[in-house]
Each structure stands twice: as structure tokens, then as C-alpha cells.
Design a protein around this motif. Structure first.
Motif, PDB file in Angstrom:
ATOM      1  N   ALA A 160     -35.719  15.216  24.156  1.00 12.52           N
ATOM      2  CA  ALA A 160     -35.710  14.856  25.570  1.00 12.52           C
ATOM      3  C   ALA A 160     -34.805  15.824  26.329  1.00 12.52           C
ATOM      4  O   ALA A 160     -33.881  16.398  25.760  1.00 12.52           O
ATOM      5  N   LEU A 161     -35.078  15.998  27.604  1.00 17.08           N
ATOM      6  CA  LEU A 161     -34.249  16.857  28.447  1.00 17.08           C
ATOM      7  C   LEU A 161     -33.168  16.012  29.108  1.00 17.08           C
ATOM      8  O   LEU A 161     -33.465  15.172  29.952  1.00 17.08           O
ATOM      9  N   PRO A 162     -31.891  16.215  28.739  1.00 18.60           N
ATOM     10  CA  PRO A 162     -30.841  15.413  29.372  1.00 18.60           C
ATOM     11  C   PRO A 162     -30.658  15.791  30.838  1.00 18.60           C
ATOM     12  O   PRO A 162     -30.870  16.947  31.227  1.00 18.60           O
ATOM     13  N   ALA A 168     -32.174  24.993  30.204  1.00 22.74           N
ATOM     14  CA  ALA A 168     -32.248  24.506  28.829  1.00 22.74           C
ATOM     15  C   ALA A 168     -32.685  25.642  27.915  1.00 22.74           C
ATOM     16  O   ALA A 168     -33.416  26.546  28.331  1.00 22.74           O
ATOM     17  N   ALA A 169     -32.200  25.602  26.675  1.00 25.20           N
ATOM     18  CA  ALA A 169     -32.614  26.564  25.653  1.00 25.20           C
ATOM     19  C   ALA A 169     -33.625  25.857  24.760  1.00 25.20           C
ATOM     20  O   ALA A 169     -33.281  24.893  24.070  1.00 25.20           O
ATOM     21  N   VAL A 170     -34.855  26.321  24.784  1.00 21.60           N
ATOM     22  CA  VAL A 170     -35.969  25.566  24.212  1.00 21.60           C
ATOM     23  C   VAL A 170     -36.607  26.339  23.062  1.00 21.60           C
ATOM     24  O   VAL A 170     -36.961  27.515  23.211  1.00 21.60           O
ATOM     25  N   LEU A 171     -36.743  25.669  21.916  1.00 17.52           N
ATOM     26  CA  LEU A 171     -37.423  26.288  20.785  1.00 17.52           C
ATOM     27  C   LEU A 171     -38.846  26.660  21.186  1.00 17.52           C
ATOM     28  O   LEU A 171     -39.652  25.805  21.546  1.00 17.52           O
ATOM     29  N   GLN A 172     -39.149  27.961  21.138  1.00 16.25           N
ATOM     30  CA  GLN A 172     -40.501  28.406  21.451  1.00 16.25           C
ATOM     31  C   GLN A 172     -41.332  28.635  20.198  1.00 16.25           C
ATOM     32  O   GLN A 172     -42.533  28.363  20.178  1.00 16.25           O
ATOM     33  N   ARG A 173     -40.674  29.138  19.155  1.00 14.37           N
ATOM     34  CA  ARG A 173     -41.409  29.429  17.924  1.00 14.37           C
ATOM     35  C   ARG A 173     -40.484  29.273  16.723  1.00 14.37           C
ATOM     36  O   ARG A 173     -39.335  29.692  16.745  1.00 14.37           O
ATOM     37  N   ARG A 225     -44.493  26.424  19.937  1.00 12.43           N
ATOM     38  CA  ARG A 225     -44.288  25.191  20.685  1.00 12.43           C
ATOM     39  C   ARG A 225     -45.468  24.966  21.611  1.00 12.43           C
ATOM     40  O   ARG A 225     -46.072  25.918  22.114  1.00 12.43           O
ATOM     41  N   SER A 226     -45.767  23.715  21.879  1.00  8.84           N
ATOM     42  CA  SER A 226     -46.783  23.383  22.872  1.00  8.84           C
ATOM     43  C   SER A 226     -46.116  22.620  24.006  1.00  8.84           C
ATOM     44  O   SER A 226     -45.581  21.529  23.793  1.00  8.84           O
ATOM     45  N   GLY A 227     -46.093  23.206  25.175  1.00  5.67           N
ATOM     46  CA  GLY A 227     -45.519  22.546  26.336  1.00  5.67           C
ATOM     47  C   GLY A 227     -44.041  22.829  26.512  1.00  5.67           C
ATOM     48  O   GLY A 227     -43.326  23.145  25.561  1.00  5.67           O
ATOM     49  N   TRP A 228     -43.580  22.731  27.761  1.00  7.31           N
ATOM     50  CA  TRP A 228     -42.197  23.009  28.112  1.00  7.31           C
ATOM     51  C   TRP A 228     -41.609  21.823  28.856  1.00  7.31           C
ATOM     52  O   TRP A 228     -42.301  21.132  29.599  1.00  7.31           O
ATOM     53  N   PRO A 229     -40.312  21.560  28.703  1.00  4.79           N
ATOM     54  CA  PRO A 229     -39.669  20.508  29.487  1.00  4.79           C
ATOM     55  C   PRO A 229     -39.504  20.960  30.934  1.00  4.79           C
ATOM     56  O   PRO A 229     -39.563  22.166  31.224  1.00  4.79           O
ATOM     57  N   PRO A 230     -39.278  20.031  31.848  1.00  4.35           N
ATOM     58  CA  PRO A 230     -39.211  20.379  33.265  1.00  4.35           C
ATOM     59  C   PRO A 230     -37.848  20.904  33.707  1.00  4.35           C
ATOM     60  O   PRO A 230     -37.300  20.481  34.732  1.00  4.35           O
TER      61      PRO A 230
END
Length: 220
Positions: free
Chosen positions: A19-21, A28-33, A47-52
Motif C-alpha cells: 500500500a502507498l502510505p 515512492a520507490a517502487v519495485l519495477q522488475r 510489475r503491473s501497475g503503479w501506485p498513485p
């Protein structure tokens, strides 16, 4: 909850399903692969999809199997470089991050890879790399590494965790200079706020994927 050290820059690490706090909605630093190197195999999962989040730093996580180490890690260089270029294309923060826990036998490869990435990535994209905490006591890993940012992970520090934690808390000057500006923490292994406040920027990893309202600003 808002972090206690609100004046510093805090960024949540988001792995699959996290979840995105609220406090990290700006960035945010998001796992892409996720790339798994095991024996003669290299498995990759995007990854499929990105948080807002307003700004996203894509993370490429390279897992090096300890049970079945890669036979020839050099053969996987092009795969990692390509993934990092794809991450740069997806970045909206101006940063990409390589998360690779290289083994001592892979140090030469790792340092060469980081230099290559920095030379090949677009000039407007900055390169962040995570570092195992014990690297902060080993100049051979971090001297002239070539990354724009080194993020030592001061959690899950293994068998030397107590000693390393004591250094972070009481003797930060004993750590490599690259480990004194930015750092990674976990609310489950929290340090006192005055420790995390030393850092201009902090990344935070929550073992519960930010689904329990973890407070990053206080000790347990």
C-alpha cells in the motif's frame, strides 16, 4: 501517521502488493522488475501497475541466489542494464535505483556494472544503489563507486547486526562517507528519531507492506 522527522525527505519502498502510505504520496520507490539469478537461469518478473504517487523512482531488484549461485553472472549484465534503461524511461522522479545484494566474489562485477550504468543512463537521470550495511565498513565496495546516491540498508543486518547497529547509533563517523547522507530503515527495526534525523533522505521498508499503518517516526 506522519513521520516525526517531517523536515527530512522520506520515501517508502513499495514491493508487489504494498500500500502507498499517506506520508509518501509525493514520492515512492517502487519495485519495477525483479530479476532472479540462479545457476544457469535468469528469471525476470515485471510489475503491473503503479501506485498513485506524484513522483516514482523505479527499482530494479536483482536477487542473487545463495542456494544456487549464478554460474556466469557476467552473462546477465546486458539483462540488468536493459532493465535499468527501462526503469529510467519510466521514472517520474528523475531517479532509478539498483537493489542488488552482490556477494563478495561478485564485487568486481558489481562495481563495473554501476560504473557502466552511470555512464550509459541519460544525464538527467540519477542513479541510486542500495548497499548492505557491512559494506559501510569496507572501502573496497564503496570508494569511487560511481552512483549518485548510496542507500545503506540499516535493517536485516544479519549476524553482525548488533555491532553494526551500535556503529549507526553511536559512531556514525566510523561508517564510509557514502553511508552518512542517505539511508534505508525499517519501522520494525526502528532507531531513535535523532539517529534517522541525521540523514538528508531516508527510504523505508515495511515487512507488512504498509498495510498496518506503521509509524516510522518512533521506536517500537
Amino acid at each position: 501517521m506522519l513521520p516525526a522527522t517531517a523536515c527530512a525527505q522520506q520515501v517508502a519502498w513499495l514491493w508487489d502488493g504494498a500500500a502507498l502510505p499517506a506520508w509518501s504520496q509525493q514520492e515512492a520507490a517502487v519495485l519495477q522488475r525483479h530479476i532472479l539469478l540462479s545457476g544457469d537461469n535468469a528469471l525476470t518478473r515485471p510489475r503491473s501497475g503503479w501506485p498513485p504517487a506524484s513522483r516514482i523512482t523505479p527499482v530494479v531488484h536483482v536477487e542473487v541466489s545463495t542456494v544456487n549461485p549464478p554460474i556466469d553472472i557476467e552473462r546477465r549484465r546486458s539483462m540488468i542494464v536493459r532493465a535499468m534503461h527501462e526503469a529510467a524511461d519510466a521514472s517520474t522522479s528523475g531517479w532509478v535505483q539498483l537493489d542488488m545484494e552482490a556477494k563478495p566474489s561478485q564485487r568486481v562485477f558489481y562495481r563495473s556494472l554501476v560504473r557502466q550504468l552511470r555512464s550509459e543512463l541519460p544525464p538527467h537521470i540519477k542513479l541510486s544503489v542500495t548497499a548492505l550495511a557491512w559494506w559501510c565498513r569496507s572501502p573496497a565496495w564503496l570508494d569511487d563507486l560511481g552512483a549518485d546516491e548510496v542507500v545503506p540498508m540499516f535493517f536485516r543486518m544479519g549476524k553482525d547486526g548488533a555491532r553494526l547497529r551500535d556503529l549507526v547509533e553511536h559512531s556514525p563517523a566510523a561508517l564510509h562517507a557514502s553511508c552518512r547522507d542517505v539511508a534505508g530503515f525499517s519501522p520494525q527495526e526502528a532507531f531513535a528519531p535523532q539517529v534517522t534525523a541525521r540523514y538528508r533522505k531516508t527510504y523505508w521498508f515495511d515487512r507488512y507492506a504498509w498495510k498496518r499503518g506503521a509509524n516510522i517516526g518512533s521506536t517500537p
